[in-house]
Design a protein around this motif. Structure first.
Motif, mmCIF file in Angstrom:
data_model
loop_
_atom_site.group_PDB
_atom_site.id
_atom_site.type_symbol
_atom_site.label_atom_id
_atom_site.label_comp_id
_atom_site.label_asym_id
_atom_site.label_seq_id
_atom_site.Cartn_x
_atom_site.Cartn_y
_atom_site.Cartn_z
ATOM 1 N N ARG A 75 33.529 27.894 81.826
ATOM 2 C CA ARG A 75 32.652 27.671 82.983
ATOM 3 C C ARG A 75 33.332 28.191 84.263
ATOM 4 N NH1 ARG A 75 31.166 24.778 87.090
ATOM 5 N NH2 ARG A 75 32.852 23.288 87.125
ATOM 6 N N ARG A 78 33.059 31.910 84.292
ATOM 7 C CA ARG A 78 31.723 32.395 84.674
ATOM 8 C C ARG A 78 31.506 32.361 86.180
ATOM 9 N NH1 ARG A 78 28.266 29.385 79.899
ATOM 10 N NH2 ARG A 78 28.751 30.889 78.267
ATOM 11 N N LEU A 79 32.182 31.421 86.861
ATOM 12 C CA LEU A 79 32.037 31.352 88.319
ATOM 13 C C LEU A 79 32.591 32.604 88.995
ATOM 14 C CD1 LEU A 79 33.039 27.621 88.998
ATOM 15 C CD2 LEU A 79 30.761 28.607 89.126
ATOM 16 N N PRO A 83 27.017 38.261 86.601
ATOM 17 C CA PRO A 83 26.312 38.829 85.459
ATOM 18 C C PRO A 83 24.961 39.452 85.857
ATOM 19 C CG PRO A 83 25.991 36.450 85.492
ATOM 20 C CD PRO A 83 26.762 36.803 86.734
ATOM 21 N N GLY A 103 22.433 31.252 92.660
ATOM 22 C CA GLY A 103 23.669 31.656 91.983
ATOM 23 C C GLY A 103 24.925 31.203 92.689
ATOM 24 N N MET A 104 24.754 30.641 93.908
ATOM 25 C CA MET A 104 25.938 30.258 94.697
ATOM 26 C C MET A 104 25.998 28.774 95.018
ATOM 27 S SD MET A 104 26.256 33.302 97.477
ATOM 28 C CE MET A 104 24.566 33.302 97.975
ATOM 29 N N ARG A 105 24.906 28.064 94.788
ATOM 30 C CA ARG A 105 24.801 26.676 95.267
ATOM 31 C C ARG A 105 25.913 25.757 94.763
ATOM 32 N NH1 ARG A 105 20.576 24.970 98.084
ATOM 33 N NH2 ARG A 105 18.683 26.236 98.171
ATOM 34 N N PHE A 106 26.460 26.093 93.603
ATOM 35 C CA PHE A 106 27.470 25.208 92.996
ATOM 36 C C PHE A 106 28.878 25.763 93.169
ATOM 37 C CE2 PHE A 106 24.829 27.685 90.186
ATOM 38 C CZ PHE A 106 25.734 28.614 89.705
ATOM 39 N N LEU A 107 29.044 26.707 94.110
ATOM 40 C CA LEU A 107 30.359 27.331 94.286
ATOM 41 C C LEU A 107 31.247 26.574 95.273
ATOM 42 C CD1 LEU A 107 29.531 31.158 94.365
ATOM 43 C CD2 LEU A 107 30.386 29.794 92.488
ATOM 44 N N ASP A 108 30.775 25.482 95.807
ATOM 45 C CA ASP A 108 31.544 24.702 96.782
ATOM 46 C C ASP A 108 31.849 25.506 98.049
ATOM 47 O OD1 ASP A 108 31.538 22.702 94.963
ATOM 48 O OD2 ASP A 108 33.547 23.095 94.207
ATOM 49 N N ALA A 153 26.424 38.633 95.394
ATOM 50 C CA ALA A 153 26.539 37.719 96.536
ATOM 51 C C ALA A 153 27.653 36.704 96.306
ATOM 52 C CB ALA A 153 25.208 36.992 96.758
ATOM 53 N N ARG A 154 27.970 36.455 95.043
ATOM 54 C CA ARG A 154 29.017 35.476 94.705
ATOM 55 C C ARG A 154 30.421 36.043 94.916
ATOM 56 N NH1 ARG A 154 27.214 32.253 89.959
ATOM 57 N NH2 ARG A 154 28.923 33.060 88.735
ATOM 58 N N LYS A 155 30.494 37.322 95.339
ATOM 59 C CA LYS A 155 31.785 38.008 95.514
ATOM 60 C C LYS A 155 32.635 37.839 94.256
ATOM 61 C CE LYS A 155 31.111 38.817 100.050
ATOM 62 N NZ LYS A 155 29.658 38.632 100.085
#
Lengths: 226, 304
Positions: A75, A78-79, A83, A103-108, A153-155
């Motif tokens: 997990r 995957r962060l 993908p 796709g970013m909401r759970f990236l803290d 966007a998640r870099k």
């Protein structure tokens, strides 16, 4: 960044999808994996995303071992991956912006930073004018661009694109590959599977890996040298 | 993407609250008709539970009130004069378990009955003279009732003794019945609600399995994926609980209005305290059952 040693994958029904794969991909590389349908491209990408686990050999992606009993590590892996799927995997009923943001909401990460990153990613893929459009109302090419925006966007450290041009016409496909190529940089590697080798820009400094019946036929050849 | 400081995960969670509610509402709308039916079913279950619980509490309250006023009326013979009656009072006070004893003359007995009967006291006018006799009112500790009755009956001068044990026993048995039904309905409500909600959550997971898989591939933690489903279960049962409580308090108000008017001597507990307690229990139970029901439905997301 990616290190595979004698990796094999056998599905529960006995199908041997990959055999003794040895592969190394470093930071900042652009890699095309090509081959006919059923050659094992998608299976290899599934392994890299942790969707499947190797049944033999050793696989390390971004420093994380991909093997049984490491679901938390997978997990975390995957962060750090962006993908892009052939079938887009966008959430209907939501706008392009909401899909990218999801796709970013759970990236803290701080909310403002996430919203800015989502907006910027949609601008980069040329969809600034469709930011509020529901994804089901977009064309196939536009949907794939939203999926790419969600990935970048998640870099991420690694962009994995599975047949991103599979559902697109030639013009859109070339456009999508161009966008994906542009995200390769010092920190980000891009791995793209495609059977449409004729779409690959020969002027790019990219590695080409050919697969056939679960084997790596040619581990590496510079596309520019072709 | 820059990570937020340590300890800010909670802040991140709160910043996603709007998203969680939006997702939950979308999921409810996705299967609107089955969600409405489930909502109405849980409302009905909680309404039945609310009515049984209030019935239990009211009957227990009435029993307690009657027990608190436990008294025995001791009647003496016509040959006993005022002095003899006062001596009997002193003898009765000496019996173990007697809290107090006093002489009630025939005029006071008549007046008490007139108060009890209220408007209906006109009926007493059919008598030419006061039909009531003097008696001794004995306040007792309820646990000692058998011993006191035995001693009173053996006391010289005492003709007869009347106690309210029959009434108390009947109310006690009604209260026990309500309590038994209450536990039964509570268990049934809990099981039914858990089954309904976990089933609804399973359906919602089925409807959203593509989204769940995508979120998993993007690395979303289980809590992030699950929370909208838990919220859906919570909102549905909580809504059902609130609707049931409102309906039950209306029905209870009607019942009180019908009982307390014509039957003023029944010592009903205050309606407001019963309604407050009912609201608290039903809302708490509905919230808890909603969360537990959702949790029971969640494991199905792991298998998809």
């Amino acid at each position: 960044m990616i290190n595979a040693e004698n990796v094999s994958l056998r599905y529960p029904d006995g199908t041997e999808a990959l055999r003794d794969i040895n592969l190394g991909i470093g930071s900042g590389e652009l890699v095309y994996i090509t081959g006919r349908s059923g050659s094992g491209k998608t299976s290899l990408l599934k392994l890299l995303m942790g969707m499947e686990l190797p049944t033999g050999g050793s696989l390390t992606v971004l420093g994380q071992k991909v093997e049984k009993g490491r679901s938390s590590g997978i997990r975390q892996l995957r962060l750090r991956i962006g993908p892009v799927f052939q079938e887009f995997r966008l959430i209907d009923g939501r706008s392009a912006f909401d899909n990218v943001l999801l796709g970013m909401r759970f990236l803290d990460a701080p909310g403002k930073q996430m919203r800015e990153a989502a907006q910027e990613a949609l601008e980069i893929v040329g969809l600034a004018h469709k930011i509020s459009s529901r994804v089901e109302n977009l064309s196939w090419g536009e949907r794939q661009r939203v999926a790419i925006a969600r990935a970048v966007a998640r870099k991420p450290s690694l962009i994995l694109a599975d047949e991103p041009t599979g559902n697109l016409d030639r013009e859109n496909a070339t456009n999508i590959l161009g966008i994906l190529n542009s995200f390769r940089n010092k920190e980000t590697s891009v791995v793209i599977t495609t059977h449409a080798t004729h779409l690959i820009d020969p002027s790019l400094d990219a590695a080409l890996i050919t697969m056939d019946e679960g084997n790596l036929r040619c581990e590496r050849s510079k596309t520019g040298a072709k | 993407m820059r990570k937020v400081e340590n300890g800010s995960k909670m802040k991140n969670f709160f910043s996603n609250i709007g998203y969680f509610f939006k997702e939950t509402i979308l999921m409810i709308r996705l299967s609107l008709s089955s969600n409405i039916l489930s909502f109405l079913s849980t409302s009905l279950i909680f309404f039945i539970l609310a009515m049984v619980l209030t019935g239990w509490w009211i009957s227990s309250g009435v029993t307690r009130a009657i027990q608190g006023e436990a008294e025995i009326s001791a009647y003496f013979g016509r040959n006993v004069d005022q002095n003899g009656a006062l001596k009997l009072v002193e003898s009765i006070k000496a019996i173990k378990g007697v809290k107090s004893a006093r002489l009630v003359d025939d005029k006071e007995a008549l007046s008490d009955m007139q108060k009890i009967l209220g408007k209906e006291s006109e009926i007493l006018k059919v008598f030419d003279e006061n039909p009531f006799t003097s008696y001794i009112e004995v306040n007792i500790e309820l646990d000692s009732v058998d011993g006191i009755l035995g001693e009173l009956k053996n006391l010289p001068g005492i003709d007869s003794v009347r106690d309210n044990r029959d009434v108390l026993d009947r109310i006690r048995s009604i209260s026990s019945l309500f309590m038994f039904i209450g536990w039964l309905v509570l268990a049934a409500a809990a099981i039914t609600t858990l089954v309904i909600i976990s089933h609804i959550i399973r359906l919602a997971i089925q409807d959203n399995r593509e989204q769940i898989n995508t979120l998993k591939l993007l690395g979303a933690p289980g809590a992030f994926i699950s929370f909208p489903f838990v919220l859906q279960g919570l909102l549905m049962t909580l809504g059902g609980g609130i609707l049931a409580s409102l309906l039950a308090s209306f029905v209870l108000g009607q019942i009180y209005a019908r009982i307390s008017g014509p039957l003023p001597f029944i010592p009903l507990p205050p309606a407001a305290s019963i309604i407050n307690a009912m609201f608290t229990v039903i809302i708490t139970a509905s919230a808890a059952l909603g969360i537990v029901g959702s949790m029971l439905g969640l494991p199905s997301s792991e298998n998809r």
